[in-house]
Write a protein that holds these residues in place. Sequence first.
Motif, PDB file in Angstrom:
ATOM      1  N   LEU A 113      31.656  17.860 -33.392  1.00  0.00           N
ATOM      2  CA  LEU A 113      30.815  18.088 -32.203  1.00  0.00           C
ATOM      3  C   LEU A 113      31.524  17.601 -30.939  1.00  0.00           C
ATOM      4  O   LEU A 113      31.464  18.237 -29.899  1.00  0.00           O
ATOM      5  N   LEU A 114      32.190  16.465 -31.037  1.00  0.00           N
ATOM      6  CA  LEU A 114      32.862  15.887 -29.866  1.00  0.00           C
ATOM      7  C   LEU A 114      34.037  16.741 -29.398  1.00  0.00           C
ATOM      8  O   LEU A 114      34.433  16.665 -28.237  1.00  0.00           O
ATOM      9  N   LYS A 115      34.566  17.549 -30.315  1.00  0.00           N
ATOM     10  CA  LYS A 115      35.732  18.383 -29.957  1.00  0.00           C
ATOM     11  C   LYS A 115      35.327  19.763 -29.458  1.00  0.00           C
ATOM     12  O   LYS A 115      36.184  20.570 -29.110  1.00  0.00           O
ATOM     13  N   GLU A 116      34.024  20.051 -29.460  1.00  0.00           N
ATOM     14  CA  GLU A 116      33.564  21.380 -29.029  1.00  0.00           C
ATOM     15  C   GLU A 116      33.862  21.624 -27.553  1.00  0.00           C
ATOM     16  O   GLU A 116      34.103  20.694 -26.781  1.00  0.00           O
ATOM     17  N   GLU A 117      33.760  22.895 -27.177  1.00  0.00           N
ATOM     18  CA  GLU A 117      34.023  23.299 -25.798  1.00  0.00           C
ATOM     19  C   GLU A 117      33.093  22.567 -24.825  1.00  0.00           C
ATOM     20  O   GLU A 117      31.936  22.294 -25.137  1.00  0.00           O
ATOM     21  N   VAL A 155      27.803   9.654 -27.958  1.00  0.00           N
ATOM     22  CA  VAL A 155      26.618   9.887 -28.811  1.00  0.00           C
ATOM     23  C   VAL A 155      25.694  10.917 -28.160  1.00  0.00           C
ATOM     24  O   VAL A 155      25.218  11.848 -28.816  1.00  0.00           O
ATOM     25  N   LEU A 156      25.454  10.777 -26.855  1.00  0.00           N
ATOM     26  CA  LEU A 156      24.552  11.698 -26.153  1.00  0.00           C
ATOM     27  C   LEU A 156      25.162  13.100 -26.033  1.00  0.00           C
ATOM     28  O   LEU A 156      24.454  14.103 -26.166  1.00  0.00           O
ATOM     29  N   LEU A 157      26.462  13.149 -25.825  1.00  0.00           N
ATOM     30  CA  LEU A 157      27.152  14.441 -25.721  1.00  0.00           C
ATOM     31  C   LEU A 157      27.088  15.183 -27.060  1.00  0.00           C
ATOM     32  O   LEU A 157      26.744  16.370 -27.109  1.00  0.00           O
ATOM     33  N   ALA A 158      27.407  14.465 -28.134  1.00  0.00           N
ATOM     34  CA  ALA A 158      27.361  15.080 -29.473  1.00  0.00           C
ATOM     35  C   ALA A 158      25.940  15.549 -29.785  1.00  0.00           C
ATOM     36  O   ALA A 158      25.737  16.643 -30.317  1.00  0.00           O
ATOM     37  N   TYR A 159      24.943  14.733 -29.416  1.00  0.00           N
ATOM     38  CA  TYR A 159      23.565  15.124 -29.719  1.00  0.00           C
ATOM     39  C   TYR A 159      23.142  16.362 -28.924  1.00  0.00           C
ATOM     40  O   TYR A 159      22.481  17.258 -29.446  1.00  0.00           O
ATOM     41  N   GLY A 160      23.542  16.408 -27.659  1.00  0.00           N
ATOM     42  CA  GLY A 160      23.218  17.572 -26.816  1.00  0.00           C
ATOM     43  C   GLY A 160      23.814  18.851 -27.369  1.00  0.00           C
ATOM     44  O   GLY A 160      23.213  19.929 -27.283  1.00  0.00           O
ATOM     45  N   ARG A 161      24.999  18.749 -27.952  1.00  0.00           N
ATOM     46  CA  ARG A 161      25.641  19.925 -28.562  1.00  0.00           C
ATOM     47  C   ARG A 161      25.003  20.275 -29.904  1.00  0.00           C
ATOM     48  O   ARG A 161      24.913  21.439 -30.271  1.00  0.00           O
ATOM     49  N   GLY A 165      18.376  22.892 -28.112  1.00  0.00           N
ATOM     50  CA  GLY A 165      17.008  23.077 -27.618  1.00  0.00           C
ATOM     51  C   GLY A 165      16.544  21.888 -26.796  1.00  0.00           C
ATOM     52  O   GLY A 165      15.695  22.012 -25.917  1.00  0.00           O
ATOM     53  N   VAL A 166      17.116  20.727 -27.070  1.00  0.00           N
ATOM     54  CA  VAL A 166      16.787  19.503 -26.333  1.00  0.00           C
ATOM     55  C   VAL A 166      17.867  19.211 -25.295  1.00  0.00           C
ATOM     56  O   VAL A 166      17.583  18.888 -24.149  1.00  0.00           O
ATOM     57  N   GLY A 167      19.118  19.343 -25.711  1.00  0.00           N
ATOM     58  CA  GLY A 167      20.224  19.005 -24.804  1.00  0.00           C
ATOM     59  C   GLY A 167      20.203  17.525 -24.510  1.00  0.00           C
ATOM     60  O   GLY A 167      20.347  16.699 -25.401  1.00  0.00           O
ATOM     61  N   TYR A 168      19.966  17.167 -23.250  1.00  0.00           N
ATOM     62  CA  TYR A 168      19.831  15.758 -22.892  1.00  0.00           C
ATOM     63  C   TYR A 168      18.586  15.596 -22.039  1.00  0.00           C
ATOM     64  O   TYR A 168      18.308  16.402 -21.153  1.00  0.00           O
ATOM     65  N   CYS A 169      17.831  14.561 -22.343  1.00  0.00           N
ATOM     66  CA  CYS A 169      16.597  14.294 -21.593  1.00  0.00           C
ATOM     67  C   CYS A 169      16.577  12.812 -21.241  1.00  0.00           C
ATOM     68  O   CYS A 169      16.953  11.971 -22.072  1.00  0.00           O
ATOM     69  N   SER A 189      24.755   5.838 -34.987  1.00  0.00           N
ATOM     70  CA  SER A 189      23.816   5.946 -33.854  1.00  0.00           C
ATOM     71  C   SER A 189      23.416   7.405 -33.637  1.00  0.00           C
ATOM     72  O   SER A 189      22.258   7.706 -33.366  1.00  0.00           O
ATOM     73  N   PHE A 190      24.382   8.306 -33.766  1.00  0.00           N
ATOM     74  CA  PHE A 190      24.112   9.736 -33.617  1.00  0.00           C
ATOM     75  C   PHE A 190      23.089  10.200 -34.655  1.00  0.00           C
ATOM     76  O   PHE A 190      22.110  10.887 -34.320  1.00  0.00           O
ATOM     77  N   TRP A 191      23.294   9.830 -35.912  1.00  0.00           N
ATOM     78  CA  TRP A 191      22.381  10.298 -36.975  1.00  0.00           C
ATOM     79  C   TRP A 191      20.998   9.645 -36.872  1.00  0.00           C
ATOM     80  O   TRP A 191      19.987  10.257 -37.221  1.00  0.00           O
ATOM     81  N   LEU A 192      20.942   8.406 -36.386  1.00  0.00           N
ATOM     82  CA  LEU A 192      19.626   7.768 -36.170  1.00  0.00           C
ATOM     83  C   LEU A 192      18.902   8.425 -34.998  1.00  0.00           C
ATOM     84  O   LEU A 192      17.680   8.607 -35.036  1.00  0.00           O
ATOM     85  N   LEU A 193      19.654   8.794 -33.955  1.00  0.00           N
ATOM     86  CA  LEU A 193      19.053   9.513 -32.820  1.00  0.00           C
ATOM     87  C   LEU A 193      18.498  10.858 -33.309  1.00  0.00           C
ATOM     88  O   LEU A 193      17.408  11.272 -32.900  1.00  0.00           O
ATOM     89  N   ASP A 194      19.229  11.488 -34.196  1.00  0.00           N
ATOM     90  CA  ASP A 194      18.772  12.762 -34.769  1.00  0.00           C
ATOM     91  C   ASP A 194      17.482  12.567 -35.574  1.00  0.00           C
ATOM     92  O   ASP A 194      16.570  13.386 -35.509  1.00  0.00           O
ATOM     93  N   ALA A 195      17.424  11.457 -36.324  1.00  0.00           N
ATOM     94  CA  ALA A 195      16.207  11.168 -37.103  1.00  0.00           C
ATOM     95  C   ALA A 195      15.010  11.005 -36.172  1.00  0.00           C
ATOM     96  O   ALA A 195      13.922  11.539 -36.429  1.00  0.00           O
TER      97      ALA A 195
END
Length: 351
Positions: A113-117, A155-161, A165-169, A189-195
């Motif tokens: 995710l971190l390496k995405e465009e 963490v926030l960048l990876a989650y937004g990608r 539908g949520v992106g960043y809020c 932290s990323f996977w807990l944020l996803d949970a």
Amino acid sequence: MDSAPAEQGGREDAASQAARDRVPRVDPYGFERPEDFDYASYEEFFSSYLVILTRRAIKWSKLLKGSNSVQKSMKVKRYIRKGVPLEHRARVWMGVSGAQAQMEQNPGYYHRLLKEERNDSLEEAIRTDMNRTFPENVKFRKTADPCLQKTLHNVLLAYGRHNQGVGYCQGMNFIAGYLILITKNEEESFWLLDALVGRILPDYYSPAMLGLKTDQEVLGELVRMKIPAVAELMEGHGVLWTLVVSRWFICLFIDILPVETVLRIWDCLFNEGSKIIFRVVLTLIKQHQAFILEATSFADICDKFKQITKGNFVTECHTFMQKIFSEPGSLSMTTITKLRESCRAKLLTQG
């Protein structure tokens, strides 16, 4: 004649100063204590809480001995309600929330995710909130080494990608920040944020925030059922629940309640789900019902709701957590689900 009160005041000042000298100015999580922090009360509470923590740590070490992951069970639920020691917290949260299983089923996903465009608007939104995230925490300052702002950004960048539908809020930065302080691990932290954002609090952070609006309406219904005098006061003065509790819900009590109390609430939130939020809010209202009912105006009500989140009742997290499971009475997921359905339908018809 006046020397006794003066002497007592002097003794109190001396005790307070002594406590201030003994209690570190920065807490174990990196937060600087506020100017008006009551060092003496905190020291008194923490000396007794330390005994409880030590006892719980021994029990948890026995429970977790020889096992890699934590599975949900009645025993684990009972243990979690009594508090998870800091050294086991990340492991317990990962296990009971399902984040550990997700991480194991998707190896390398976070780093991909971190390496995405690049997405400039997502990055800009996250960057704007970086310096606003915990300025009072020494670990998030640019001068810190390592500075956790970079970890938080990732963490926030990876989650937004991951969840477009949520992106960043706004609000997610504080939640991710707490997760990083506890896990000290970006991927966890990323996977807990996803949970939290994806499963435990559905639609809290989506652009329409329908889940959040629904749960604030559900709270209104629960207060009407359990604390009718407060519901009547709110309605009489035209105070909408969203005005007094939206930050409590969005930030999951961060910057509202003391850090240790927030973490104890999150222990249960990861294991038992979103009904814990209702238990906390109902307990705060019920415990301070007489105080809230003294309010005589719109502004007065809003001020009372700010005040009920301060003081010894919320600092003494162990007693507070016992109260959230007794004070509001029975609160089944069935009741909450039914209320959510009716409140959501009502919101949708209002458009």
